[in-house]
Design a protein around this motif. Structure first.
Motif, mmCIF file in Angstrom:
data_model
loop_
_atom_site.group_PDB
_atom_site.id
_atom_site.type_symbol
_atom_site.label_atom_id
_atom_site.label_comp_id
_atom_site.label_asym_id
_atom_site.label_seq_id
_atom_site.Cartn_x
_atom_site.Cartn_y
_atom_site.Cartn_z
ATOM 1 N N ARG A 151 0.742 -1.059 -0.002
ATOM 2 C CA ARG A 151 0.112 -0.021 -0.181
ATOM 3 C C ARG A 151 0.900 1.208 0.042
ATOM 4 N NH1 ARG A 151 -2.502 -1.391 4.368
ATOM 5 N NH2 ARG A 151 -1.357 -0.099 5.764
ATOM 6 N N GLU A 152 1.887 1.209 0.734
ATOM 7 C CA GLU A 152 2.607 2.502 0.972
ATOM 8 C C GLU A 152 3.867 2.796 0.152
ATOM 9 O OE1 GLU A 152 2.543 4.431 4.715
ATOM 10 O OE2 GLU A 152 0.850 3.201 5.633
ATOM 11 N N LEU A 153 4.437 1.595 -0.711
ATOM 12 C CA LEU A 153 5.513 1.641 -1.077
ATOM 13 C C LEU A 153 5.867 2.808 -2.278
ATOM 14 C CD1 LEU A 153 8.572 0.616 -1.319
ATOM 15 C CD2 LEU A 153 7.545 -1.154 -3.163
ATOM 16 N N PRO A 154 4.845 3.044 -3.135
ATOM 17 C CA PRO A 154 4.931 4.128 -4.076
ATOM 18 C C PRO A 154 5.081 5.544 -3.367
ATOM 19 C CG PRO A 154 3.188 2.749 -4.660
ATOM 20 C CD PRO A 154 3.409 2.226 -3.150
ATOM 21 N N GLY A 155 4.664 5.774 -2.083
ATOM 22 C CA GLY A 155 4.646 6.991 -1.559
ATOM 23 C C GLY A 155 6.046 7.045 -0.898
ATOM 24 N N TRP A 156 6.465 5.917 -0.356
ATOM 25 C CA TRP A 156 7.732 5.970 0.319
ATOM 26 C C TRP A 156 8.749 6.252 -0.939
ATOM 27 C CZ3 TRP A 156 6.701 0.835 3.260
ATOM 28 C CH2 TRP A 156 5.980 1.062 4.571
ATOM 29 N N ILE A 157 8.586 5.688 -1.939
ATOM 30 C CA ILE A 157 9.828 5.894 -2.950
ATOM 31 C C ILE A 157 9.790 7.277 -3.411
ATOM 32 C CG2 ILE A 157 10.507 5.360 -5.382
ATOM 33 C CD1 ILE A 157 9.578 2.469 -4.871
ATOM 34 N N THR A 158 8.549 7.956 -3.453
ATOM 35 C CA THR A 158 8.606 9.415 -4.130
ATOM 36 C C THR A 158 9.186 10.226 -2.837
ATOM 37 O OG1 THR A 158 6.442 8.889 -5.217
ATOM 38 C CG2 THR A 158 6.898 11.313 -4.338
ATOM 39 N N ALA A 159 8.835 9.751 -1.464
ATOM 40 C CA ALA A 159 9.492 10.617 -0.374
ATOM 41 C C ALA A 159 11.123 10.460 -0.222
ATOM 42 C CB ALA A 159 8.811 10.131 0.866
ATOM 43 N N LYS A 161 12.921 9.927 -2.834
ATOM 44 C CA LYS A 161 13.685 10.788 -3.829
ATOM 45 C C LYS A 161 13.548 11.792 -3.503
ATOM 46 C CE LYS A 161 12.710 7.371 -7.516
ATOM 47 N NZ LYS A 161 12.045 7.011 -9.005
ATOM 48 N N ALA A 162 12.733 12.539 -3.201
ATOM 49 C CA ALA A 162 12.550 13.987 -2.388
ATOM 50 C C ALA A 162 13.507 14.142 -1.664
ATOM 51 C CB ALA A 162 11.219 14.290 -2.229
ATOM 52 N N ALA A 163 13.766 13.329 -0.613
ATOM 53 C CA ALA A 163 14.677 13.429 0.565
ATOM 54 C C ALA A 163 16.216 13.426 0.323
ATOM 55 C CB ALA A 163 14.406 12.470 1.553
ATOM 56 N N ARG A 164 16.556 12.892 -1.088
ATOM 57 C CA ARG A 164 17.960 12.816 -1.382
ATOM 58 C C ARG A 164 18.329 14.075 -1.825
ATOM 59 N NH1 ARG A 164 17.799 7.685 -4.524
ATOM 60 N NH2 ARG A 164 17.997 6.460 -2.568
ATOM 61 N N PRO A 165 19.709 14.433 -1.236
ATOM 62 C CA PRO A 165 20.309 15.555 -1.621
ATOM 63 C C PRO A 165 20.526 15.521 -3.196
ATOM 64 C CG PRO A 165 21.707 14.510 -0.017
ATOM 65 C CD PRO A 165 20.546 13.651 -0.404
ATOM 66 N N ALA A 166 20.463 16.797 -3.777
ATOM 67 C CA ALA A 166 20.939 16.994 -5.255
ATOM 68 C C ALA A 166 22.416 16.861 -5.299
ATOM 69 C CB ALA A 166 20.430 18.422 -5.674
#
Length: 167
Positions: A151-159, A161-166
């Motif tokens: 249920r939550e994996l897609p949201g975790w993956i999105t979060a 990627k957003a948390a990774r430093p550029a």
């Protein structure tokens, strides 16, 4: 907390070790509920170079596929704990590890952190605590995956990627 290394664990016959892990897990769950213990832990979202996610199956508990992770020592940083847990559970180096955030746990007294990172290593489960460890495409998870992970994996993956430093 007593920590056994892989050499020490290897001295205990695997069937006995697995039985002890199952008993310890059963006792631990009941103790947490009875004592109202607050437990700190982490879950680790590991992606390989093909963007597949690492899932594991423990020798105790539900037997479902789930994210790896484990308990944190008193005052231990979640990212440091995640790096340690990955090495202990499946022999992986966790690269580019970053804290994604706090995630609720099935047991309300738990404080769980989601840490994300990458690895190009192949997982090597100890076949005692962790029976299986494999990378799966997020859209092709095994049927026996824990419902919450599905249920939550897609949201975790999105979060993650957003948390990774550029770079």
């Amino acid at each position: 907390m007593l920590r056994l290394n892989r050499i020490t664990i290897g001295l205990i016959p695997a069937p006995l070790h697995i039985a002890a892990l199952r008993l310890a897990h059963w006792v631990r769950l009941r103790w947490w509920k009875l004592a109202g213990s607050r437990v700190r832990g982490c879950r680790v979202l590991v992606l390989d170079p093909h963007s597949r996610v690492l899932l594991i199956r423990h020798s105790y508990g539900s037997g479902q596929w789930m994210l790896p992770g484990g308990g944190l020592g008193r005052g231990e940083d979640p990212v440091i704990g995640a790096v340690r847990e990955m090495f202990e559970e499946v022999g992986l180096r966790l690269d580019e590890a970053c804290l994604v955030g706090q995630v609720g746990d099935a047991l309300s007294s738990h404080e769980s952190w989601l840490v994300a990172g990458t690895s190009s290593d192949e997982p090597h489960p100890d076949r005692r605590e962790v029976l299986e460890a494999r990378f799966f495409a997020a859209e092709d998870l095994p049927e026996e995956t824990a419902p919450r992970v599905k249920r939550e994996l897609p949201g975790w993956i999105t979060a993650a990627k957003a948390a990774r430093p550029a770079a």
